[in-house]
Structure formats: C-alpha cells, structure tokens
Design an enzyme around this catalytic site. Structure first.
Site, short mmCIF file in Angstrom:
data_model
loop_
_atom_site.label_atom_id
_atom_site.label_comp_id
_atom_site.label_asym_id
_atom_site.label_seq_id
_atom_site.Cartn_x
_atom_site.Cartn_y
_atom_site.Cartn_z
N ARG A 35 0.74 -1.41 0.14
CA ARG A 35 -0.32 0.09 -0.39
C ARG A 35 0.75 1.28 0.04
NH1 ARG A 35 -3.61 3.38 4.07
NH2 ARG A 35 -5.69 3.78 2.31
N LEU A 61 -7.88 7.54 -0.77
CA LEU A 61 -7.41 5.84 -0.57
C LEU A 61 -8.28 5.46 0.08
CD1 LEU A 61 -5.99 4.07 -2.07
CD2 LEU A 61 -4.02 4.53 -0.54
N SER A 62 -9.45 4.64 0.04
CA SER A 62 -9.90 4.03 0.85
C SER A 62 -9.25 3.87 2.31
CB SER A 62 -11.29 3.50 0.37
OG SER A 62 -12.19 4.05 -0.82
N LEU A 63 -10.49 3.13 3.12
CA LEU A 63 -9.95 2.89 4.38
C LEU A 63 -10.33 1.29 4.04
CD1 LEU A 63 -12.32 3.75 6.80
CD2 LEU A 63 -10.16 4.60 7.28
N PRO A 64 -8.91 0.23 4.09
CA PRO A 64 -8.63 -0.78 3.66
C PRO A 64 -9.06 -1.60 4.41
CG PRO A 64 -6.60 -0.08 4.40
CD PRO A 64 -7.61 1.25 5.27
#
Length: 215
Positions: A35, A61-64
């Site tokens: 990431r 960038l979205s939450l994992p």
C-alpha cells in the site's frame, strides 16, 4: 511486487479480521499488496494504518478495512473478469489482480489514471487493463463481467451498469439516498438485478463521470 513491511502488513490483516473479513484469499492479497507505493510520500508512515489518505484531484484512498469488506462481498474467483469503476491510484486494482483472471479499471481523472498506470506497471501486474473516462458507462466492448465494483458513491442503484454482468454476477457499490450512504451488494438474475444485502454505512466521495478510453 515491491517489498511489503511484514510487521505492518500483518497488523493490517489483524484489523481486517476484527472487522469481519474472513476470506483468506482477500486477506492474503491485501497483505501482499504494498500500500505504501500507492500513498503520497508525505503519508507513507500511515500507509498500513486503517485510515483514509488524501490523493490527487481531491480524491482519497479508501480505508483498507472497507476495501477488504467490499472485496469479500464481491467474492472474486481466479477465473473471473472484474470491472472496477474508479481506479484512483490503483491500490484496489492491484489487490484485485491477485484475486481475478483479468481486471478492467476506469478512472475519470487523467492525473490519477496516469499515476495508477505508472505504479501498476512498476509492480509488473500484467492482468490489469486501464481506461480513462466514465466508468458508469461500463465497458461494453469487454463485457460481460463476472464482477463489478464501484469505488465512489452513486445516487441511484447501478441497474444500467449491472446489465454488463454475466448471469449470477455480483456488483458492489456505495449508494447514497436521502442524505445517507451505504454499501449495497447486487446480483444479476436473468435480466433482473436483485439487491442481496447491505454491508453497512459508508462515506465515499461521489463518483465522477466522463468518457472511457483505453491507455
């Protein structure tokens, strides 16, 4: 693929488990995906934290953990063709490439599209095809798809896009209605699209539209 920090990646997998992600293939793909290479340099220290990260063009960038939950619901198999609407910096496409046979991904912002292409090329992920333009039009010339996933919120159920699914295909999308937003899971049954379930509330940015062209 670029080197992953094993300790921080393992901690991220623990967070996924705590959030209800139990699919071993999804957890393994997220653990193997670096990431940090998708995160702007000033945010690299938080690359493996369960945090949203600002990226170019006012996007994020979205939450994992949310990525993991959505991919688990998508239930991608090794022989699947997947359409991703909203490439962003290419992080989710990289994960999908480890789960699917082929990944087609569309991004409206050229800056993000070109950056994602550069990063994914550096990772030598050769089963991803990138397009610049309006993902809500789908990719009729590459349809039908086994799975479709949207990374931005839409204001109505994606029934038109879902027509590019194969029979029994699954689509996962954040949908906003009456001021609230939730992640819905849909399935194509014959010529109909049925809502299967809701994963829960979400806070995705709106999806931007344009016209799709392959890089």
């Amino acid at each position: 693929m670029s080197v992953v920090d094993p300790f921080r990646a393992a901690r991220l997998v623990l967070l996924l488990r705590q959030a209800g992600v139990r699919d071993n293939r999804v957890m393994s793909a997220i653990e193997k995906t670096p990431r940090a290479v998708f995160v702007p340099p000033e945010y690299r220290d938080m690359a493996y934290d369960n945090l949203k990260v600002p990226i170019a063009c006012g996007q994020e960038l979205s939450l994992p953990v949310v990525v993991g939950q959505m991919l688990q619901a998508l239930n991608v198999q090794p022989d699947h063709d997947v359409l991703e609407v909203g490439t962003g910096v290419g992080y989710q496409a990289a994960i999908l490439s480890l789960l699917a046979k082929r990944v087609y991904t569309v991004e409206r912002f050229r800056t993000l599209h070109e950056k994602a292409a550069e990063t994914l090329l550096s990772l030598e992920l050769d089963n991803i095809r990138l397009f610049h333009g309006d993902g809500m039009e789908g990719l009729q010339e590459r349809a039908p798809f086994d799975r479709i996933i949207l990374t931005g919120a839409i204001s109505r159920p994606p029934y038109t896009l879902a027509q590019q699914l194969k029979s029994e295909g699954i689509l996962v999308a954040p949908v906003e209605k009456d001021g609230s937003q939730q992640i819905n899971v849909y399935k194509r049954v014959g010529n109909q699209v049925e809502k299967l379930t809701t994963l829960g509330a979400s806070k995705f940015l709106p999806l931007i539209i344009g016209t799709a062209r392959e890089l």
